[in-house]
Design an enzyme around this catalytic site. Structure first.
Site, PDB file in Angstrom:
ATOM      1  N   ASP A  80       1.267  -1.795   0.022  1.00 25.00           N
ATOM      2  CA  ASP A  80       0.393  -0.114   0.442  1.00 25.00           C
ATOM      3  C   ASP A  80       0.755   1.508  -0.153  1.00 25.00           C
ATOM      4  OD1 ASP A  80      -2.692   1.311   0.163  1.00 25.00           O
ATOM      5  OD2 ASP A  80      -3.446   0.744   1.873  1.00 25.00           O
ATOM      6  N   HIS A 215      -9.765   4.293  -1.860  1.00 26.43           N
ATOM      7  CA  HIS A 215      -8.885   4.474  -0.436  1.00 26.43           C
ATOM      8  C   HIS A 215      -9.811   4.935   0.430  1.00 26.43           C
ATOM      9  CE1 HIS A 215      -4.971   3.348  -1.660  1.00 26.43           C
ATOM     10  NE2 HIS A 215      -5.193   2.887  -2.572  1.00 26.43           N
ATOM     11  N   GLY A 216      -9.554   4.449   2.153  1.00 18.20           N
ATOM     12  CA  GLY A 216      -9.749   5.467   2.523  1.00 18.20           C
ATOM     13  C   GLY A 216     -11.453   4.972   2.884  1.00 18.20           C
ATOM     14  N   SER A 218     -12.940   4.037   5.604  1.00 15.71           N
ATOM     15  CA  SER A 218     -13.599   3.477   6.877  1.00 15.71           C
ATOM     16  C   SER A 218     -14.433   4.532   7.372  1.00 15.71           C
ATOM     17  CB  SER A 218     -12.040   3.168   8.014  1.00 15.71           C
ATOM     18  OG  SER A 218     -11.424   2.590   8.046  1.00 15.71           O
ATOM     19  N   THR A 240      -8.837   2.235   8.989  1.00 21.86           N
ATOM     20  CA  THR A 240      -8.858   3.139  10.763  1.00 21.86           C
ATOM     21  C   THR A 240      -9.223   2.337  12.019  1.00 21.86           C
ATOM     22  OG1 THR A 240      -8.300   4.622   9.469  1.00 21.86           O
ATOM     23  CG2 THR A 240      -9.911   5.429  11.883  1.00 21.86           C
TER      24      THR A 240
HETATM   25 ZN   LIG Z   1      -4.733   4.050   1.071  1.00 18.11          ZN
END
Ligand SMILES: [Zn+2]
Length: 295
Positions: A80, A215-216, A218, A240
């Site tokens: 990642d 991505h991200g 959460s 997260t």
């Molecule tokens: Zn990411």
């Protein structure tokens, strides 16, 4: 055993997405693997440069490979957010299945130039490795933030996505579509959710014609995630939420066994807490078709 590329193609045809979960210890790896096996769906585990530094690049590659082989199970390994070619080369040589080459902080021209070079170099090491490129701004740090970053100026456009993909020959693209890394405290408490620009995702898919990663993930609204998959997202990253569950589970394990020093007696609640989050996200990403399995 299917390749990651074939499984992505299959997921796309079936209107589902592959879950990507970040790990940085054995608790997280065990939890992700157990949840994916229970639901019998392919899964990606990922490690950022910092996470790889902690676990060991060749060590995690050996671990994941051993799970894949012993259980004949489609678990794949992703490097990642890799910010330099040297770190990408290290992961490719260790046998990672995919590499996120992230120069999104640079100008688009410089990002294109260096990503194109990285694709050539990494595929020369392993022709079947998938390379993901990043455009736009999605903030940094999969942790709890006090305020949300303003990424409105860094949103990706379909034209930019098409130009980037055609110029670099990346296999996968991570655009900025309203997603951000990390979570606000109110999201951890379930009081607020992230929302995505679904039309932007659909436009990027239409013009760039490439596998897309979100991505991200959460703290994102469930319905937005369903719509994002329908609009063309193929891989969804969750980090997260796992970290929050890991900490809660660890505190629970420590509290439950005061005075205990045996790690394998303290850690199971942490594995269970993470596994629950992974299982619920995998069910959502796989259209709920696997919800009843194993029950
Ligand atoms: Zn990411």
């Amino acid at each position: 055993m299917h390749s990651l590329r074939n499984l992505l193609q299959e997921a796309q045809e079936n209107g589902v997405a592959i879950g990507h979960f970040n790990i940085s210890d054995l608790v997280l790896l065990k939890a992700v693997f157990a949840a994916a096996r229970e639901l019998n769906v392919p899964v990606l585990v990922g490690l950022s440069e910092g996470e790889r530094e902690f676990v060991g690049v060749r060590q995690i590659a050996a671990f994941v490979r051993s799970l894949r082989e012993e259980f004949d199970f489609p678990i794949f390994l992703n490097a990642d957010h890799t910010h330099s070619l040297a770190k990408g080369v290290e992961a490719a040589k260790a046998g990672f299945d995919s590499i996120v080459f992230d120069l999104s902080a640079l100008t688009i021209e410089e990002n294109v130039r260096q990503t194109k070079q990285a694709v050539e170099k990494l595929k020369a090491i392993n022709p079947s490795v998938l390379v993901e490129g990043e455009i736009g701004d999605i903030g940094t740090g999969s942790e709890i933030h006090e305020s949300s970053p303003d990424v409105s100026k860094g949103l990706s456009t379909p034209g930019e996505a098409k130009y980037f993909v055609e110029s670099t020959a990346v296999d996968v693209l991570a655009p900025s579509v309203g997603n951000t890394h990390g979570m606000l405290r109110s999201m951890v408490q379930g009081e607020s959710k992230k929302h995505l620009d679904i039309e932007r995702i659909a436009g990027i898919k239409r013009d760039a014609q490439v596998f897309l990663t979100l991505h991200g993930g959460s703290g994102t609204d469930d319905e937005d995630l369903r719509q994002a998959i329908a609009a063309g997202i193929n891989i969804i990253h969750i980090n997260t939420e796992l970290r929050v569950a890991w900490r809660d589970g660890l505190e629970h394990g420590l509290g439950k066994h005061p005075g205990e020093v045996v790690p394998y007696k303290i850690l199971p609640p942490a594995v269970e807490a993470v596994k629950e989050v992974v299982g619920s996200r995998l069910r959502l990403f796989n259209g709920g078709r696997h919800a009843a399995q194993g029950a």
